[in-house]
Each structure stands twice: as C-alpha cells, then as structure tokens.
Design a protein around this motif. Structure first.
Motif, PDB file in Angstrom:
ATOM      1  N   TYR A 138      36.155  36.609  37.240  1.00  0.00           N
ATOM      2  CA  TYR A 138      35.678  35.226  37.180  1.00  0.00           C
ATOM      3  C   TYR A 138      36.711  34.218  37.672  1.00  0.00           C
ATOM      4  N   TYR A 141      36.858  40.235  44.771  1.00  0.00           N
ATOM      5  CA  TYR A 141      36.072  39.578  43.730  1.00  0.00           C
ATOM      6  C   TYR A 141      35.514  40.599  42.740  1.00  0.00           C
ATOM      7  N   ARG A 142      34.996  41.705  43.276  1.00  0.00           N
ATOM      8  CA  ARG A 142      34.514  42.797  42.420  1.00  0.00           C
ATOM      9  C   ARG A 142      35.535  43.936  42.458  1.00  0.00           C
ATOM     10  N   ASP A 170      32.675  32.947  42.515  1.00  0.00           N
ATOM     11  CA  ASP A 170      31.896  33.258  41.323  1.00  0.00           C
ATOM     12  C   ASP A 170      30.674  32.350  41.157  1.00  0.00           C
ATOM     13  N   ARG A 175      32.991  42.120  37.977  1.00  0.00           N
ATOM     14  CA  ARG A 175      33.313  40.810  38.542  1.00  0.00           C
ATOM     15  C   ARG A 175      34.631  40.287  37.971  1.00  0.00           C
ATOM     16  N   GLU A 231      28.229  38.574  47.627  1.00  0.00           N
ATOM     17  CA  GLU A 231      29.163  37.455  47.500  1.00  0.00           C
ATOM     18  C   GLU A 231      30.245  37.504  48.577  1.00  0.00           C
TER      19      GLU A 231
END
Length: 476
Positions: free
Chosen positions: A106, A94-95, A267, A104, A275
């Motif tokens: 999205y 995700y990151r 997200d 990030r 997250e």
C-alpha cells in the motif's frame, strides 16, 4: 515500530481463492477486501504531474544558468530517462511475488519491507517520511513567494519601478499555513484525486505562461543569452562555481522526484487492466509532458536572462505589462502547490494515524456532520499541529533554491534509484554479476555520486546564506 505499521496496513487482507475474501463481493471489493479502486491512467497522470511539476520547474532556468547550454539540457534529459527507467521498475514491485495475484504493497516503505526487509526497510521509512516532510517545507516557502510576487508586481507598477517593493515573507507563509490546515482535513490520499486534477491543470497554466514570457523576453532582447559553460552573474571563485553546479544538479533532481509516492499513487488504480500496465503508461505520459515543459522553461528562461536567471522564474517578470498575466501565473502556482503539498503529506498523515489507531483505538472515532463529512478529532488536532510546525520551519529557513537542491540531492539516489533497483533485482530474480545486474548497479553508483555532489553544493550554499541571515526577518 515500522513493522507494526506494516501489520496494521496489511491486516485488512484475509485472502482465500485468488486473494478474494469470501465475505466480500468482488463487484464492489478488490482482492484485498478493500473497496474497488477507481483510478485510471488520467487520474494517475494527474497525481504524477501534480507531484513532479511543482516548485522545482521554477528553479530550472537558474539551474541551466549554472550548468550552461550543453550540460544544462543534457542533465535534464538524463534525469528524465533515469526517472522513467527506475519508475518502471518500481511499478513492477507493487505486488510482491505474482504480478497479478501477489500481495499488494500500500505504500513505498511497505514495498521495501515486503521485498528487501531488514535495515533497508527502516532506512527507507525514515528517509521517505523526512523527504515528504521536507517537500512540505519547500512548498511552504515556494507558495508564499508567489503570493508576494502578486503584491510586489502591483507595487512596482504603481510606483513606476521607483520603489524596490521589499516584502516580508512571514505573513504569506502564515496565510498559506492556515489554508493548508483546512485542506489537510481531506481524510485520505484516495480522496485527493479532484485536488490533484485541479493542481495538474494549474501546473500547465503557469508553465505555459512561463514559456510564453521567456519566449517574449528573448524576442525583446533580440538575442539568445547564455554561454556554453554557464555560471552565475556574480564573479565568484572556482570553488563557489563548482558548488553552484552541484546545487543545480540537486534542483533538477528535485524537479523529477516522485518515486517516493509512486506506490501510493499506484494503489489508487483499478484492475483490470493490471496496475503495472496503467502505471507504466501514466509514467511515460507524465514524464514526457513534464520534460517538455522543463526543457522549455529551463532553456528558454536561460536564453531570456542568461547569467541573471532568477531562482524563481516568475520573479523575473515583476514589471511585465499587462501585470494580470503575472498574477494569473502566480495564482496558478499557489493553487498547484496547495494540491502538491497534500500529495506529499497524505502518506505521512496515513502513517501516523495508523500508528495512533493501533495504540489508541479511540483515535479512530468519527462523527458524521454536515455534507456527510466524518469528523475525527485526532485528525483535526494532529494535522493542524503538523502544518503549524511545517510553517514554522519554513519561516526559519526560507531559502528556496537551497532547500530544493538539498531535498533533491538527499532524496534522489536512495528513493528514486537505489531502492527501486534493489527491489527489482530481487523481484525478478536477476542473477548477481549478470550483465543486467552490473548495468543496474552502475546506474545506481553513478546516481549516488551525482546525489553526493548535489548535497555538498546545497549545504555549501545554505551555509553561505546563513552568514548574513536573521531568523524570521526575510524579505524578497
């Protein structure tokens, strides 16, 4: 074209210390300058369950019937383990770079762009959006079947079983399409949390009713039906039996597919905790819950009907008394699929609207109307056209099992396995030819072979159905 969309979606970020723009108060804004995300393990799980327990669960009894008592349950367990493993790897992506302060992503395709780039990104973008669109077509077929079953059940009870009660699908597909035109005006994916929550609850309702009905049927039969090797009710050639097995694998793959919207779901999660931590916990919870229901519906459905297991589990109980039980189950399916449709199409809506806003800034113009709703003319027109075209395609090819099997086959390997594995390898810097690298590539290769077999089976089944099919003249 896709690269421009990435630039648009990322242009909101103007990072300074630890990624927090100085003009934004960290109490109200996240590190990318966007309003604070509020997602929790519960909202995340509801999104996943809404995406996973969909129309796919209704086809699992048929899938187990094709595979038999050993291969059927084993296949479901293996697909669940692969999904759990690769989803965990995808959550780590995700990151980009630093797991806490990294950039990030999205969307799923943006994660592929950030980590893999190039041809991988273009291929993923095309495939993901086609898959999401195909899922909307699948739901546009599945929900009307449940609508029809409610009417068919009443018809059978009224005639005492003398009338076969054949009903055209077209009016119900049009009705579902009209409903989705209104629901599709929900502005963004983040705003669908309440719909996902309702849809997740509905998925439990009809799954529990389905388990109850098949368990009751087994008790009435006084025996457990089915064989070790499986196979449909009709006597078919070995080739057709093999195609049936392959298609069953595609149906199971479709039932576990949600990786293509995992990043979009991630997200929505607030930080802290990270997250990744929340996403992994939600994935374990969701996959465990869905696998339990899948095993119960699939295996108990096969035990109840044997080789005659229907393609849609609830269609096997049209004459069940009291009829309101079936009506409740089918109503729950319809409500759930209304939400599932949105979970899958919102990323498509967002992609097109970002592209349009970049080329024609006036398409972003909104007007406040009743209840604080922001009216956007472009959104209303384009999303309405999208739903109409989707409904038209569903009416053109209303083959429930075939469509699910094909979607599952085509989407499972690249979206659920290949891209997550390749991104994870680069993200974590896993050396080529190391034991872990070899293990991950073996998993990917095996899943590619399974997906290819499932695609062949589904295409063969579609070709067989088309032999006696007349467009827009389908009845159940």
């Amino acid at each position: 074209m896709l690269e421009e969309d990435i630039e648009t979606s990322s242009s909101h970020s103007s990072h300074s210390v630890y990624g927090v723009p100085p003009q934004f108060d960290p109490e109200y804004f996240d590190d990318d300058g966007r309003p604070k995300r509020t997602g929790t393990i519960w909202t995340t799980s509801s999104h996943i369950i809404t995406a996973v327990i969909g129309s796919g669960v209704l086809s699992l009894a048929w899938a187990v019937a094709q595979l038999g008592w050993i291969a059927g349950p084993v296949s479901m367990i293996l697909f669940s383990l692969v999904t759990l493993y690769t989803s965990s790897m995808l959550a780590e992506c995700y990151r980009y770079g630093d797991p806490i302060f990294g950039k990030r992503s999205y969307t799923f395709v943006e994660a592929v762009h950030n980590i893999l780039g190039g041809l991988h990104y273009r291929f993923c973008g095309i495939l993901q959006y086609l898959y999401l669109y195909g899922s909307a077509v699948g739901y546009s077929i599945a929900a009307p079947i449940s609508m029809m079953e409610m009417k068919r059940s009443r018809c059978i009870h009224k005639s005492g079983g003398k009338d076969p009660c054949r009903i055209s699908t077209n009016p119900y597909m049009i009705g579902f399409g009209i409903l989705e035109i209104f629901v599709s005006q929900i502005p963004e994916f983040h705003d669908t949390w309440w719909l996902s929550l309702i849809a997740a609850i509905m998925s439990f309702v009809y799954s529990i009713i389905g388990v109850f009905l098949v368990t009751f049927q087994v008790a009435v039969n006084g025996t457990v039906k089915g064989t070790v090797t499986g196979g449909g009710a009709e006597i078919v050639s070995t080739t057709k039996k093999v195609w049936g097995i392959f298609q069953a694998l595609g149906n199971i793959a479709f039932a576990y597919s949600y990786a293509q919207i995992l990043i979009e779901i991630q997200d929505t999660i607030k930080n802290p905790p990270s997250e990744v931590k929340t996403m992994k916990a939600a994935t374990v919870l969701s996959v465990a819950v869905t696998t339990t229901f899948y095993m119960l519906c699939g295996c108990m459905g096969y035990a109840a009907f044997g080789a005659h297991a229907p393609g849609n589990l609830l269609t096997g109980f049209s004459s069940y008394n009291p009829s309101w039980v079936i009506d409740v189950a089918n109503a729950a399916v319809i409500i759930h699929l209304v939400g599932a449709y949105q979970v899958y199409v919102q990323p498509v809506f967002a992609f097109i609207e970002r592209r349009a806003a970049k080329r024609w800034p006036q398409t972003k113009m909104e007007h406040k109307i009743f209840g604080g709703y922001n009216l956007n003319l472009f959104r209303i027109v384009w999303r309405t056209i999208f739903v109409i075209v989707t409904t038209f395609v569903a009416m053109l090819i209303p083959f429930f099992n075939d469509v699910l099997g094909f979607l599952g086959a085509v989407g499972f390997w690249p979206l659920t396995v290949f891209f997550p594995v390749e991104m994870y390898i680069l993200q974590k810097g896993i050396p080529k030819w190391s034991s872990k690298w070899i293990w991950l590539e073996i998993i990917s290769l095996v899943c590619l072979i399974v997906s290819a077999m499932a695609a062949l089976g589904s295409v063969a089944s579609i070709m067989n159905d088309l032999e006696n099919y007349k467009p827009f003249d389908s009845e159940y």
